[in-house]
Design an enzyme around this catalytic site. Structure first.
Site, PDB file in Angstrom:
ATOM      1  N   GLY A  27       0.778  -1.237   0.000  1.00 53.58           N
ATOM      2  CA  GLY A  27       0.000   0.000   0.000  1.00 53.58           C
ATOM      3  C   GLY A  27       0.810   1.288   0.000  1.00 53.58           C
ATOM      4  O   GLY A  27       1.710   1.482  -0.831  1.00 53.58           O
ATOM      5  N   LEU A  51       6.299  -4.360  14.701  1.00 51.71           N
ATOM      6  CA  LEU A  51       6.286  -3.078  15.415  1.00 51.71           C
ATOM      7  C   LEU A  51       5.180  -3.024  16.473  1.00 51.71           C
ATOM      8  O   LEU A  51       5.066  -2.048  17.202  1.00 51.71           O
ATOM      9  CB  LEU A  51       6.132  -1.924  14.422  1.00 51.71           C
ATOM     10  CG  LEU A  51       7.298  -1.784  13.428  1.00 51.71           C
ATOM     11  CD1 LEU A  51       6.989  -0.701  12.390  1.00 51.71           C
ATOM     12  CD2 LEU A  51       8.609  -1.464  14.138  1.00 51.71           C
ATOM     13  N   TYR A 110      -8.803   2.265  16.390  1.00 54.90           N
ATOM     14  CA  TYR A 110      -8.163   2.796  15.181  1.00 54.90           C
ATOM     15  C   TYR A 110      -8.227   4.330  15.156  1.00 54.90           C
ATOM     16  O   TYR A 110      -7.199   5.002  15.092  1.00 54.90           O
ATOM     17  CB  TYR A 110      -8.836   2.228  13.925  1.00 54.90           C
ATOM     18  CG  TYR A 110      -8.171   2.685  12.652  1.00 54.90           C
ATOM     19  CD1 TYR A 110      -6.983   2.099  12.220  1.00 54.90           C
ATOM     20  CD2 TYR A 110      -8.702   3.718  11.895  1.00 54.90           C
ATOM     21  CE1 TYR A 110      -6.351   2.532  11.057  1.00 54.90           C
ATOM     22  CE2 TYR A 110      -8.074   4.161  10.734  1.00 54.90           C
ATOM     23  CZ  TYR A 110      -6.906   3.556  10.322  1.00 54.90           C
ATOM     24  OH  TYR A 110      -6.266   4.004   9.182  1.00 54.90           O
TER      25      TYR A 110
HETATM   26  P1  NAI Z   1      -1.571  -1.887   3.911  1.00 55.03           P
HETATM   27  O1  NAI Z   1      -2.250  -2.963   4.662  1.00 55.03           O
HETATM   28  O2  NAI Z   1      -1.543  -1.931   2.428  1.00 55.03           O
HETATM   29  O3  NAI Z   1      -0.082  -1.703   4.440  1.00 55.03           O
HETATM   30  C1  NAI Z   1       0.235  -1.710   5.801  1.00 55.03           C
HETATM   31  C2  NAI Z   1       1.630  -2.277   5.970  1.00 55.03           C
HETATM   32  O4  NAI Z   1       1.952  -2.240   7.368  1.00 55.03           O
HETATM   33  C3  NAI Z   1       1.737  -3.749   5.525  1.00 55.03           C
HETATM   34  O5  NAI Z   1       2.865  -3.939   4.700  1.00 55.03           O
HETATM   35  C4  NAI Z   1       1.856  -4.499   6.818  1.00 55.03           C
HETATM   36  O6  NAI Z   1       2.593  -5.718   6.729  1.00 55.03           O
HETATM   37  C5  NAI Z   1       2.548  -3.467   7.708  1.00 55.03           C
HETATM   38  N1  NAI Z   1       2.338  -3.803   9.109  1.00 55.03           N
HETATM   39  C6  NAI Z   1       1.162  -4.116   9.715  1.00 55.03           C
HETATM   40  N2  NAI Z   1       1.358  -4.493  10.984  1.00 55.03           N
HETATM   41  C7  NAI Z   1       2.703  -4.397  11.200  1.00 55.03           C
HETATM   42  C8  NAI Z   1       3.510  -4.665  12.321  1.00 55.03           C
HETATM   43  N3  NAI Z   1       3.003  -5.132  13.462  1.00 55.03           N
HETATM   44  N4  NAI Z   1       4.847  -4.452  12.200  1.00 55.03           N
HETATM   45  C9  NAI Z   1       5.388  -4.027  11.033  1.00 55.03           C
HETATM   46  N5  NAI Z   1       4.656  -3.769   9.926  1.00 55.03           N
HETATM   47  C10 NAI Z   1       3.321  -3.956  10.011  1.00 55.03           C
HETATM   48  O7  NAI Z   1      -2.287  -0.539   4.400  1.00 55.03           O
HETATM   49  P2  NAI Z   1      -2.156   0.995   3.959  1.00 55.03           P
HETATM   50  O8  NAI Z   1      -3.520   1.450   3.659  1.00 55.03           O
HETATM   51  O9  NAI Z   1      -1.063   1.208   3.014  1.00 55.03           O
HETATM   52  O10 NAI Z   1      -1.795   1.634   5.374  1.00 55.03           O
HETATM   53  C11 NAI Z   1      -0.646   2.411   5.619  1.00 55.03           C
HETATM   54  C12 NAI Z   1      -0.965   3.412   6.713  1.00 55.03           C
HETATM   55  O11 NAI Z   1      -1.903   4.355   6.219  1.00 55.03           O
HETATM   56  C13 NAI Z   1      -1.572   2.803   7.976  1.00 55.03           C
HETATM   57  O12 NAI Z   1      -0.994   3.411   9.108  1.00 55.03           O
HETATM   58  C14 NAI Z   1      -3.035   3.176   7.855  1.00 55.03           C
HETATM   59  O13 NAI Z   1      -3.656   3.260   9.106  1.00 55.03           O
HETATM   60  C15 NAI Z   1      -2.930   4.522   7.171  1.00 55.03           C
HETATM   61  N6  NAI Z   1      -4.151   4.961   6.516  1.00 55.03           N
HETATM   62  C16 NAI Z   1      -4.637   4.270   5.439  1.00 55.03           C
HETATM   63  C17 NAI Z   1      -5.811   4.691   4.835  1.00 55.03           C
HETATM   64  C18 NAI Z   1      -6.387   3.988   3.657  1.00 55.03           C
HETATM   65  O14 NAI Z   1      -7.512   4.314   3.255  1.00 55.03           O
HETATM   66  N7  NAI Z   1      -5.694   3.052   3.044  1.00 55.03           N
HETATM   67  C19 NAI Z   1      -6.547   5.874   5.331  1.00 55.03           C
HETATM   68  C20 NAI Z   1      -5.920   6.523   6.458  1.00 55.03           C
HETATM   69  C21 NAI Z   1      -4.766   6.077   7.014  1.00 55.03           C
END
Ligand code: NAI
Length: 276
Positions: free
Chosen positions: A12, A42, A164
Site C-alpha cells: 500500500g 512493530l 483505530y
Molecule cells: P496496507 O495494509 O496496504 O499496508 C500496511 C503495511 O503495514 C503492511 O505492509 C503491513 O505488513 C505493515 N504492518 C502491519 N502491521 C505491522 C507490524 N506489526 N509491524 C510491522 N509492519 C506492520 O495498508 P495501507 O492502507 O497502506 O496503510 C498504511 C498506513 O496508512 C496505515 O498506518 C493506515 O492506518 C494509514 N491509513 C490508510 C488509509 C487507507 O484508506 N488506506 C486511510 C488513512 C490512514
C-alpha cells in the site's frame, strides 16, 4: 540524496512511498512484518527494539528521513494490537531513531495518521490519555474495553474502529506536541503528519469492503472529489515532507483525503485562539 526509513514498506502507501523515495535517489531501508530489509513486528516492544538496532546498523547511525507508515485497520480483531502497532509502533520507533535523525543535521520525519481521527464519532478520551502518557499496558486494556462497548453492528465488521480512530488522533496530537520541543525543533528535525482519507489499499478494502470498482459517492463519508485516493497520492506528500528543501513546516497535519474532512467539518480549522 539520503538514507531514509519507510515502515510498512511491503504494501500500500508504504510500498508506494518507498518506491517514490528510491526513484528520487534515496537509499530506502524498508521495515515491515512482511518482506522487507528489516523484518520486525512493530506491535511488540522487542520487535521495535530489533527494528531500531537493525536500522541503525544498516544506516551507520545517521538517517535523513523516517516515514512511519505501518499500521493496521479498523477490521483488526484485536483492538489491543491496533493501539500497539498504530501508536507505539510509530512513536517508539521515531523516538529510538531520533539520535540518528539528529546526526544528519536536517532530519525529517512524517507519520501517517488518518482523517478517521476527526471524522469517526467514536474517540475514546481515556484511551487518548493513556496513549499519550506512554502507558501501553493500560492502553491495550482500554482498547479492548472500548471494543466491548461497541454496538453489535460495528462489532461484526469493525471491532477496532474505536482503537483505530483513537490511535490516529493520539498520534496526530503526539506529532504536534513533540515537533515543537527543542529536542526536535532546535535539532532541525522536522516532524509532520499526513491524514489520508479512503485510499485504495488492502487495508482500506478489507476494512470497508470497497475496492477500485466501488462508487465513491456511496462511501459512508463524503468524497467531494468523486474519487478514492491511490497509494501514490499519499507517497507524493511523504516525499515532500522528507525533502531537504521542506524547511519551514513542522507540527503540521496535512489532510490528503479528497476533501472528506473539509466537507464534514468546514469551519473546524482554523480554530480561533481560546479566549479571543
Ligand atoms: P496496507 O495494509 O496496504 O499496508 C500496511 C503495511 O503495514 C503492511 O505492509 C503491513 O505488513 C505493515 N504492518 C502491519 N502491521 C505491522 C507490524 N506489526 N509491524 C510491522 N509492519 C506492520 O495498508 P495501507 O492502507 O497502506 O496503510 C498504511 C498506513 O496508512 C496505515 O498506518 C493506515 O492506518 C494509514 N491509513 C490508510 C488509509 C487507507 O484508506 N488506506 C486511510 C488513512 C490512514
Amino acid at each position: 540524496m539520503g538514507n531514509v526509513v519507510v515502515t510498512g514498506s511491503a504494501s500500500g502507501i508504504g510500498a508506494a512511498s518507498a518506491e517514490r523515495l528510491r526513484a528520487a535517489g534515496n537509499r530506502v531501508i524498508g521495515v515491515d512484518v512482511g518482506s522487507a530489509d528489516v523484518v520486525a513486528d512493530l506491535g511488540a516492544p522487542e520487535g521495535r527494539q530489533h527494528a531500531i538496532r537493525a536500522v541503525l546498523d544498516l544506516c551507520g547511525g545517521t538517517l535523513d528521513g523516517v516515514a512511519a507508515v505501518a499500521g493496521v485497520g479498523p477490521d483488526t480483531r484485536d483492538p489491543a494490537a491496533v493501539a500497539s502497532i498504530n501508536y507505539f509502533g510509530c512513536v517508539e520507533l521515531l523516538t529510538g531513531l531520533h539520535p540518528a535523525l539528529r546526526r544528519s543535521g536536517a532530519g525529517r520525519a512524517v507519520v501517517i495518521s488518518s482523517n478517521s481521527a476527526s471524522t469517526v464519532p467514536l474517540i475514546d478520551g481515556t484511551l487518548v490519555e493513556l496513549l499519550l502518557a506512554g502507558d501501553e499496558d493500560g492502553a491495550r486494556k482500554q482498547a479492548v474495553a472500548a471494543r466491548n462497548a461497541l454496538p453489535d453492528r460495528a462489532l461484526a465488521t469493525s471491532p477496532s474502529v474505536c482503537a483505530y480512530a483513537t490511535s490516529k488522533l493520539a498520534l496526530a496530537r503526539w506529532v504536534r506536541r513533540t515537533a515543537v520541543t527543542p529536542e526536535w525543533a532546535r535539532r532541525n528535525i522536522l516532524l509532520n503528519a499526513i491524514a489520508p482519507g479512503a485510499v485504495l489499499t488492502p487495508l482500506m478494502t478489507r476494512s470497508t469492503g470497497t475496492d477500485a470498482d466501488g462508487d465513491p459517492d456511496a462511501f459512508p463519508t463524503p468524497m467531494p472529489l468523486g474519487a478514492f485516493g491511490e497509494p501514490a497520492d499519499i507517497a507524493f506528500w511523504v516525499e515532500q515532507f522528507l525533502h531537504p528543501q521542506a524547511r519551514f513546516t513542522t507540527g503540521a497535519i496535512l489532510y490528503v483525503d479528497g476533501g472528506t474532512d473539509a466537507a464534514m467539518r468546514p469551519d473546524s480549522q482554523p480554530a480561533p485562539l481560546e479566549g479571543s
